[in-house]
Write a protein that holds these residues in place. Structure first.
Motif, PDB file in Angstrom:
ATOM      1  N   GLY A 177       0.042  -1.039  -0.115  1.00 48.39           N
ATOM      2  CA  GLY A 177      -0.242   0.230   0.042  1.00 48.39           C
ATOM      3  C   GLY A 177       0.771   0.830  -0.043  1.00 48.39           C
ATOM      4  O   GLY A 177       1.554   1.383   0.149  1.00 48.39           O
ATOM      5  N   LYS A 178      -0.191   2.261  -0.398  1.00 48.41           N
ATOM      6  CA  LYS A 178       0.553   4.056  -0.038  1.00 48.41           C
ATOM      7  C   LYS A 178       1.810   4.211   0.504  1.00 48.41           C
ATOM      8  O   LYS A 178       0.925   3.780   2.238  1.00 48.41           O
ATOM      9  CB  LYS A 178      -0.026   4.897  -0.754  1.00 48.41           C
ATOM     10  CG  LYS A 178      -0.370   4.922  -1.870  1.00 48.41           C
ATOM     11  CD  LYS A 178      -1.746   5.608  -2.221  1.00 48.41           C
ATOM     12  CE  LYS A 178      -2.376   6.051  -3.843  1.00 48.41           C
ATOM     13  NZ  LYS A 178      -3.202   6.847  -4.079  1.00 48.41           N
ATOM     14  N   THR A 179       2.678   4.918   0.360  1.00 47.39           N
ATOM     15  CA  THR A 179       3.605   5.140   1.940  1.00 47.39           C
ATOM     16  C   THR A 179       3.417   7.115   1.422  1.00 47.39           C
ATOM     17  O   THR A 179       3.214   7.614   0.356  1.00 47.39           O
ATOM     18  CB  THR A 179       4.624   4.909   1.993  1.00 47.39           C
ATOM     19  OG1 THR A 179       5.411   5.195   1.385  1.00 47.39           O
ATOM     20  CG2 THR A 179       4.281   3.476   2.191  1.00 47.39           C
ATOM     21  N   PRO A 180       4.680   7.452   2.428  1.00 47.61           N
ATOM     22  CA  PRO A 180       4.349   9.254   2.330  1.00 47.61           C
ATOM     23  C   PRO A 180       5.302   8.949   0.875  1.00 47.61           C
ATOM     24  O   PRO A 180       5.301  10.119   0.037  1.00 47.61           O
ATOM     25  CB  PRO A 180       4.950   9.974   3.202  1.00 47.61           C
ATOM     26  CG  PRO A 180       4.500   8.945   4.375  1.00 47.61           C
ATOM     27  CD  PRO A 180       4.734   7.826   4.129  1.00 47.61           C
ATOM     28  N   TYR A 181       6.061   8.076   0.803  1.00 50.51           N
ATOM     29  CA  TYR A 181       6.961   8.217  -0.652  1.00 50.51           C
ATOM     30  C   TYR A 181       6.217   7.095  -1.656  1.00 50.51           C
ATOM     31  O   TYR A 181       7.319   7.096  -3.186  1.00 50.51           O
ATOM     32  CB  TYR A 181       7.932   7.213  -0.479  1.00 50.51           C
ATOM     33  CG  TYR A 181       8.700   8.166   1.058  1.00 50.51           C
ATOM     34  CD1 TYR A 181       8.820   9.598   1.616  1.00 50.51           C
ATOM     35  CD2 TYR A 181       8.952   7.226   2.623  1.00 50.51           C
ATOM     36  CE1 TYR A 181       9.585   9.967   2.636  1.00 50.51           C
ATOM     37  CE2 TYR A 181       8.404   7.474   3.175  1.00 50.51           C
ATOM     38  CZ  TYR A 181       9.226   8.323   3.643  1.00 50.51           C
ATOM     39  OH  TYR A 181       9.668   8.676   4.736  1.00 50.51           O
ATOM     40  N   SER A 182       5.280   7.484  -2.322  1.00 49.37           N
ATOM     41  CA  SER A 182       4.393   6.741  -3.342  1.00 49.37           C
ATOM     42  C   SER A 182       4.517   7.238  -4.382  1.00 49.37           C
ATOM     43  O   SER A 182       4.282   6.254  -5.320  1.00 49.37           O
ATOM     44  CB  SER A 182       3.040   5.970  -2.485  1.00 49.37           C
ATOM     45  OG  SER A 182       3.237   5.257  -1.704  1.00 49.37           O
ATOM     46  N   ARG A 183       4.789   8.766  -4.100  1.00 49.24           N
ATOM     47  CA  ARG A 183       4.477  10.131  -4.991  1.00 49.24           C
ATOM     48  C   ARG A 183       3.402   9.810  -6.423  1.00 49.24           C
ATOM     49  O   ARG A 183       2.113   9.414  -6.048  1.00 49.24           O
ATOM     50  CB  ARG A 183       5.751   9.566  -6.196  1.00 49.24           C
ATOM     51  CG  ARG A 183       6.743   9.544  -5.866  1.00 49.24           C
ATOM     52  CD  ARG A 183       8.438   9.638  -6.671  1.00 49.24           C
ATOM     53  NE  ARG A 183       8.629   8.364  -6.576  1.00 49.24           N
ATOM     54  CZ  ARG A 183       9.568   8.065  -7.169  1.00 49.24           C
ATOM     55  NH1 ARG A 183      10.418   8.832  -8.428  1.00 49.24           N
ATOM     56  NH2 ARG A 183       9.631   6.583  -7.243  1.00 49.24           N
ATOM     57  N   SER A 184       3.524   9.178  -7.673  1.00 46.98           N
ATOM     58  CA  SER A 184       1.913   8.727  -8.035  1.00 46.98           C
ATOM     59  C   SER A 184       1.352   7.190  -7.908  1.00 46.98           C
ATOM     60  O   SER A 184       0.776   7.349  -8.952  1.00 46.98           O
ATOM     61  CB  SER A 184       2.002   9.732  -9.440  1.00 46.98           C
ATOM     62  OG  SER A 184       2.963   8.963 -10.836  1.00 46.98           O
ATOM     63  N   GLY A 185       2.183   6.825  -7.822  1.00 46.74           N
ATOM     64  CA  GLY A 185       2.178   5.652  -7.182  1.00 46.74           C
ATOM     65  C   GLY A 185       0.770   4.734  -6.933  1.00 46.74           C
ATOM     66  O   GLY A 185       0.290   5.754  -5.670  1.00 46.74           O
TER      67      GLY A 185
END
Length: 415
Positions: A177-185
């Protein structure tokens, strides 16, 4: 390479091809739900529910600065961000488990895989006792250019496990799942990349090459959209999560981003922590400890690349389909290792005196010799050359100029 190693390589290739073909069949259907997922080759359905006897800890929490904002953004003055995994949509299928990791690293009995809680824990649906999920902040280069903040965009570090042998392993989910570092992912991983992660890490281990390990692969019917050939053709694939382990997930970019952003106090704190925890033979009060650290990393990098290059070599093979120039081709691995070490030295530079910098630059110049010496040692052993004859180097140099698959070459030698 041994006959077993060659067979394993063929098996991995077949799995990768079959997996991608399976993904294409999956995406060609009108709906994910219209295709029944064949589970006959995977683990049987779980039969009971109970607590998993695996308690994790975190030395990182008190030692390093943490960010507590789970929002996608540029993070400052932190090494990790607290971030909760996002569970895959059920139903879930436990597609693979490494029995060696299960028993010999995590001290778990095989019966645990029949536990419903096990599947949830290894897929991000539930946390192991003591776990505090973190996403790591790091930067890095992509195709030779500084890309700024990268970070764990789809991975969560759950904690550290110390087994009965006293070994310490950091436990991480990938595709969780998403994290603060996912950018547009979207924070997800698909089956084909997860299969490669699981099989190749375990294969490298059993071929004797130092590597991260993989415990499990969990597959979901959750749709994930990807452009596998980077040609604008987006397809629907299945989501998957791998639980993987390493002695440490720090990397050169962990230090590099701190130098780039001028956070030198955080840089020193992180570097001292890494030396204390993972390079215990380096005295923490040694005034030249950063030079010794650089020398150690350089030697281990040269030996590691020489080791995996000796397992199987295909000069022009490019594993990354977006790498049009072949920067990361198998034949260029040693040079990319040198590039990485140059960037490590740049990251360390603000903490070094002028004399220490000169020493480190001299150490860097020794990398090609260290790499070639180790590679030749391993190559000679594979060829069955005994002793140290001058002609050995000429034979190896000649063979390296021949554009053949070394995997096939060495397999024929042992037949």
């Amino acid at each position: 390479m041994t006959k077993h190693g060659f067979t394993l390589f063929l098996f991995l290739s077949a799995v990768a091809i079959a997996t991608f073909r399976d993904e294409q069949e999956f995406c060609e259907n009108e709906s994910c739900n219209e295709r029944e997922f064949d589970k006959s080759h995977f683990y049987s359905d779980v039969k009971h529910c109970g607590e998993i006897p695996l308690a994790l800890s975190h030395k990182l929490l008190d030692a390093l600065p943490l960010d507590d904002g789970n929002v996608i953004r540029t993070v400052k003055r932190s090494v990790f961000s607290e971030s909760q995994p996002s569970p895959l949509k059920e139903p879930l299928t436990l597609a693979a488990v490494s029995q060696d990791v299960l028993r010999n690293i995590l001290d778990l009995n095989e019966s645990v895989i029949q536990n419903e809680e096990f599947v949830r824990c290894v897929s991000g649906g539930k946390l192991f006792p003591g776990s505090v999920p973190l996403a790591h902040r790091y930067g890095g280069h992509q195709f030779g250019y500084w890309a700024g903040q990268l970070g764990d965009g789809r991975a969560h570090l759950l904690g550290e496990y110390t087994n009965r042998k006293g070994e310490r392993w950091e436990v991480q989910l990938k595709g969780s799942g998403k994290t603060p570092y996912s950018r547009s992912g979207d924070g997800r991983a698909v089956i084909r990349s997860s299969v490669r992660e699981f099989l190749c890490s375990e294969a490298m281990h059993f071929l004797g090459v130092p590597t991260s390990r993989a415990l499990s692969l969990v597959v979901s019917e959750e749709p994930v959209w990807r452009d596998p050939f980077y040609n604008g053709s987006v397809i629907k694939e299945r989501g998957a999560v791998v639980l993987r382990l390493a002695k440490s997930w720090f990397r050169i970019g962990s230090l590099e981003i701190l130098t780039r952003t001028g956070e030198l106090d955080v840089l020193r704190t992180l570097l001292d922590f890494v030396i204390k925890e993972h390079f215990k033979s380096i005295a923490t009060n040694d005034p030249d400890k950063y030079v010794v650290f650089f020398s150690r990393v350089l030697n281990e990098t040269a030996h590691l690349i020489a080791h995996w290059m000796s397992v199987g070599f295909a000069h022009d093979f490019v594993p990354n389909t977006s790498d049009d120039e072949g920067r990361y081709s198998i034949g260029a691995q040693a040079n990319v290792g040198l590039f990485n070490l140059q960037k490590l030295l740049e990251a360390l530079k603000p903490l070094l005196t002028s004399d220490q910098l000169s020493q480190s630059q001299q150490i860097l110049r020794e990398y090609p010799q260290i790499y070639h010496q180790r590679f030749h040692e391993l190559f000679k052993a594979k060829l069955g050359f005994l002793g140290n004859e001058e002609k050995d180097s000429y034979v190896i140099a000649f063979l390296l100029k021949v554009n053949i698959s070394w995997i096939v070459f060495f397999s024929l030698i042992v037949l």
